[in-house]
Design an enzyme around this catalytic site. Structure first.
Site, PDB file in Angstrom:
ATOM      1  N   THR A 274     -19.394 -16.505 -20.009  1.00 34.58           N
ATOM      2  CA  THR A 274     -18.109 -16.971 -19.479  1.00 34.58           C
ATOM      3  C   THR A 274     -18.148 -17.156 -17.960  1.00 34.58           C
ATOM      4  O   THR A 274     -17.269 -17.792 -17.396  1.00 34.58           O
ATOM      5  CB  THR A 274     -16.953 -15.979 -19.818  1.00 34.58           C
ATOM      6  OG1 THR A 274     -17.310 -14.682 -19.338  1.00 34.58           O
ATOM      7  CG2 THR A 274     -16.703 -15.908 -21.304  1.00 34.58           C
TER       8      THR A 274
ATOM      9  N   TYR B   7      -8.825  -5.886 -27.372  1.00 39.42           N
ATOM     10  CA  TYR B   7      -9.371  -5.894 -26.007  1.00 39.42           C
ATOM     11  C   TYR B   7      -9.079  -4.568 -25.311  1.00 39.42           C
ATOM     12  O   TYR B   7      -9.989  -3.883 -24.822  1.00 39.42           O
ATOM     13  CB  TYR B   7      -8.784  -7.070 -25.209  1.00 39.42           C
ATOM     14  CG  TYR B   7      -8.995  -6.939 -23.733  1.00 39.42           C
ATOM     15  CD1 TYR B   7     -10.269  -6.951 -23.186  1.00 39.42           C
ATOM     16  CD2 TYR B   7      -7.908  -6.765 -22.859  1.00 39.42           C
ATOM     17  CE1 TYR B   7     -10.466  -6.800 -21.818  1.00 39.42           C
ATOM     18  CE2 TYR B   7      -8.091  -6.612 -21.504  1.00 39.42           C
ATOM     19  CZ  TYR B   7      -9.368  -6.634 -20.995  1.00 39.42           C
ATOM     20  OH  TYR B   7      -9.560  -6.472 -19.637  1.00 39.42           O
TER      21      TYR B   7
ATOM     22  N   LYS C   9     -11.673  -1.282 -24.223  1.00 39.84           N
ATOM     23  CA  LYS C   9     -11.772  -0.733 -22.856  1.00 39.84           C
ATOM     24  C   LYS C   9     -11.437   0.760 -22.855  1.00 39.84           C
ATOM     25  O   LYS C   9     -12.058   1.547 -22.133  1.00 39.84           O
ATOM     26  CB  LYS C   9     -10.827  -1.501 -21.926  1.00 39.84           C
ATOM     27  CG  LYS C   9     -11.293  -2.924 -21.621  1.00 39.84           C
ATOM     28  CD  LYS C   9     -12.401  -2.925 -20.575  1.00 39.84           C
ATOM     29  CE  LYS C   9     -12.808  -4.340 -20.179  1.00 39.84           C
ATOM     30  NZ  LYS C   9     -13.731  -4.381 -19.045  1.00 39.84           N
TER      31      LYS C   9
ATOM     32  N   ASN D  46      -2.412  -7.096 -12.857  1.00 38.96           N
ATOM     33  CA  ASN D  46      -2.687  -8.546 -12.908  1.00 38.96           C
ATOM     34  C   ASN D  46      -3.426  -9.004 -11.652  1.00 38.96           C
ATOM     35  O   ASN D  46      -2.811  -9.211 -10.604  1.00 38.96           O
ATOM     36  CB  ASN D  46      -1.382  -9.306 -13.108  1.00 38.96           C
ATOM     37  CG  ASN D  46      -0.829  -9.093 -14.509  1.00 38.96           C
ATOM     38  OD1 ASN D  46      -0.542  -7.959 -14.901  1.00 38.96           O
ATOM     39  ND2 ASN D  46      -0.737 -10.148 -15.271  1.00 38.96           N
TER      40      ASN D  46
ATOM     41  N   HIS E  50      -4.505 -17.194 -17.843  1.00 36.78           N
ATOM     42  CA  HIS E  50      -3.705 -16.424 -16.883  1.00 36.78           C
ATOM     43  C   HIS E  50      -2.723 -17.295 -16.116  1.00 36.78           C
ATOM     44  O   HIS E  50      -3.002 -18.444 -15.800  1.00 36.78           O
ATOM     45  CB  HIS E  50      -4.625 -15.669 -15.917  1.00 36.78           C
ATOM     46  CG  HIS E  50      -5.438 -14.628 -16.609  1.00 36.78           C
ATOM     47  ND1 HIS E  50      -6.736 -14.861 -17.012  1.00 36.78           N
ATOM     48  CD2 HIS E  50      -5.130 -13.387 -17.025  1.00 36.78           C
ATOM     49  CE1 HIS E  50      -7.190 -13.787 -17.637  1.00 36.78           C
ATOM     50  NE2 HIS E  50      -6.236 -12.876 -17.666  1.00 36.78           N
TER      51      HIS E  50
ATOM     52  N   ARG F 244       5.318  -8.799 -13.988  1.00 37.01           N
ATOM     53  CA  ARG F 244       3.973  -8.245 -13.850  1.00 37.01           C
ATOM     54  C   ARG F 244       3.722  -7.818 -12.411  1.00 37.01           C
ATOM     55  O   ARG F 244       4.378  -8.300 -11.489  1.00 37.01           O
ATOM     56  CB  ARG F 244       2.911  -9.299 -14.246  1.00 37.01           C
ATOM     57  CG  ARG F 244       2.935  -9.695 -15.715  1.00 37.01           C
ATOM     58  CD  ARG F 244       2.408  -8.591 -16.603  1.00 37.01           C
ATOM     59  NE  ARG F 244       2.409  -8.962 -18.008  1.00 37.01           N
ATOM     60  CZ  ARG F 244       3.440  -8.812 -18.833  1.00 37.01           C
ATOM     61  NH1 ARG F 244       4.580  -8.312 -18.399  1.00 37.01           N
ATOM     62  NH2 ARG F 244       3.354  -9.164 -20.108  1.00 37.01           N
TER      63      ARG F 244
ATOM     64  N   ASP G  89       2.938  -9.467 -25.666  1.00 43.39           N
ATOM     65  CA  ASP G  89       3.316  -9.345 -24.254  1.00 43.39           C
ATOM     66  C   ASP G  89       4.358  -8.246 -24.055  1.00 43.39           C
ATOM     67  O   ASP G  89       5.447  -8.336 -24.620  1.00 43.39           O
ATOM     68  CB  ASP G  89       3.938 -10.667 -23.750  1.00 43.39           C
ATOM     69  CG  ASP G  89       2.939 -11.583 -23.096  1.00 43.39           C
ATOM     70  OD1 ASP G  89       1.837 -11.128 -22.766  1.00 43.39           O
ATOM     71  OD2 ASP G  89       3.275 -12.773 -22.917  1.00 43.39           O
TER      72      ASP G  89
HETATM   73  N1  UDP Z   1       2.530 -16.541 -19.016  1.00 41.41           N
HETATM   74  C1  UDP Z   1       3.326 -17.655 -19.223  1.00 41.41           C
HETATM   75  N2  UDP Z   1       2.703 -18.870 -19.392  1.00 41.41           N
HETATM   76  C2  UDP Z   1       1.353 -19.019 -19.403  1.00 41.41           C
HETATM   77  C3  UDP Z   1       0.538 -17.862 -19.165  1.00 41.41           C
HETATM   78  C4  UDP Z   1       1.163 -16.637 -18.986  1.00 41.41           C
HETATM   79  O1  UDP Z   1       4.547 -17.581 -19.259  1.00 41.41           O
HETATM   80  O2  UDP Z   1       0.863 -20.132 -19.583  1.00 41.41           O
HETATM   81  C5  UDP Z   1       3.174 -15.234 -18.820  1.00 41.41           C
HETATM   82  C6  UDP Z   1       2.741 -14.196 -19.834  1.00 41.41           C
HETATM   83  O3  UDP Z   1       3.572 -14.247 -20.975  1.00 41.41           O
HETATM   84  C7  UDP Z   1       2.919 -12.905 -19.046  1.00 41.41           C
HETATM   85  C8  UDP Z   1       2.651 -13.322 -17.599  1.00 41.41           C
HETATM   86  O4  UDP Z   1       2.761 -14.742 -17.572  1.00 41.41           O
HETATM   87  O5  UDP Z   1       4.245 -12.460 -19.134  1.00 41.41           O
HETATM   88  C9  UDP Z   1       1.268 -12.942 -17.125  1.00 41.41           C
HETATM   89  O6  UDP Z   1       0.326 -13.368 -18.102  1.00 41.41           O
HETATM   90  P1  UDP Z   1      -1.218 -13.356 -17.833  1.00 41.41           P
HETATM   91  O7  UDP Z   1      -1.870 -13.953 -19.038  1.00 41.41           O
HETATM   92  O8  UDP Z   1      -1.515 -14.001 -16.516  1.00 41.41           O
HETATM   93  O9  UDP Z   1      -1.595 -11.828 -17.685  1.00 41.41           O
HETATM   94  P2  UDP Z   1      -1.334 -10.564 -18.640  1.00 41.41           P
HETATM   95  O10 UDP Z   1      -0.097  -9.902 -18.112  1.00 41.41           O
HETATM   96  O11 UDP Z   1      -1.210 -11.056 -20.041  1.00 41.41           O
HETATM   97  O12 UDP Z   1      -2.547  -9.730 -18.421  1.00 41.41           O
END
Ligand code: UDP
Length: 327
Positions: free
Chosen positions: A35, A139, A143, A168, A185, A217, A280
């Protein structure tokens, strides 16, 4: 110090390896590029393209490594639900092989890349390290399993270790940042929309129990995160496994992130409401008080604008090297 960085072609591993290399440390990176990106490895680092489990023993047997920073892992929550075997073998299997190689070669100093996903849906925020660990996806479970293995190895075999539980991570540093083939992300996706590589950003739900209805977040700058790794490495003690949360302590909603990206880039960023994303939690905010107190960690880039501005500078500079670039 002479340091081994696994997963040093990925985002956090790449930035941390770069910070270490620029700080005068001798860095060896092992990454199978499954990746990661070859150009995400700092030019001063020695690069070995191979699966960590296959080569860690031989590399460490060369001797004199002062420490190992272990980032190599699969890290997509959705993928981990669809293909858990890849995560259990890939993450736990690889980590056990690395721990055994460290043990066999007498390499005792480890910093492990753990995650906020080990906590699952928290009872309250900010999240402290003593709160229940109840991951909601494979995941996070892998961890957490690795964290448990490290604790046992520290107690029984004298490993000196720290796990850092990231919230984050975002931003970029020194020309190193996020450029994944599969991006999920929020901040990099929003910036790809700003760049014109995507049409719109989907907002996963606006009916969450938060101030504006979108998920909240805790965004931490990748350079602040990299600095914490060095502090951990320098203060590890034989026979002890320490665990620290790392975040900025501030929560930002999905809408606030998108608005900040609009302000920083000056671009139009179309958004569209979409259903909630499975798994989420509504709000994740770290307490990093323990890292501040015990490691002496002083995050310097906690402002969301700074994080987004650094990510944007990197994303714009990527140009055609961006995996999201139109063919
Ligand atoms: N999110 C979103 N649209 C996207 C990607 C993420 O609304 O296309 C939201 C997701 O639901 C979460 C926040 O952004 O509430 C952060 O998501 P991310 O995947 O960056 O990190 P995570 O908190 O899942 O590790």
């Amino acid at each position: 110090m002479r340091l081994l960085v696994t997963g040093g072609a990925g985002y956090v591993g790449g930035v941390t390896a770069a910070v270490l290399a620029e700080g005068g440390h001798e860095v060896t990176v092992i990454d199978d590029l499954s990746t990661g990106n070859r150009d995400g490895v700092h030019p001063a680092a020695r690069f070995i393209e191979a699966p960590v489990a296959e080569v860690a023993g031989d590399v460490l047997a060369e001797g004199d490594f002062d420490g190992v920073l272990h980032f190599a892992a699969r890290s997509l929550v959705g993928e981990s639900c669809e293909d858990p075997a890849a995560y259990w073998h890939g993450n736990v299997g690889t980590s056990l092989a690395l721990l055994d190689a460290m043990r066999a070669t007498g390499t005792t100093n480890l910093v492990f890349s753990s995650t906020a996903a080990t906590y699952g849906e928290p009872e309250r925020v900010p999240i402290t390290e003593d709160m229940p660990k109840a991951p909601t996806n494979p995941y996070g479970a892998t961890k957490l399993a690795i964290d448990h293995a490290i604790t046992s190895y520290a107690e029984a075999y004298g490993l000196a270790a720290t796990s850092l539980r990231y919230f984050n991570v975002a931003g970029a540093w020194g020309g190193f940042g996020e450029n994944r083939v599969v991006e999920t992300h929020l901040i990099p996706l929003v910036l790809q929309v700003a760049l014109g590589h995507r049409d719109k950003i989907l907002v996963f739900g606006d009916d969450w129990p938060t101030a504006d209805g979108t998920c909240v977040r805790d965004y931490i700058h990748v350079k602040d995160l990299a600095d914490a790794h060095l502090l951990a490495l320098e203060s590890n003690e034989a026979g002890r496994h320490r665990i620290y949360n790392l975040g900025s302590g501030d929560g930002y909603s999905v809408r606030q992130v998108i608005d900040t990206c609009r302000e920083v880039t000056g671009r139009e960023i179309p958004e569209q409401l979409a259903p909630r994303r499975a798994g989420d939690p509504a709000t994740l905010i770290a307490s990093s008080a323990k890292a501040v107190e015990e490691l002496g960690w002083r995050p310097e880039r906690t402002d969301l604008r700074t994080i987004v501005a650094d990510a944007w500078e990197f994303t714009e500079a990527l140009g055609d090297r961006a995996h999201s670039a139109p063919a």
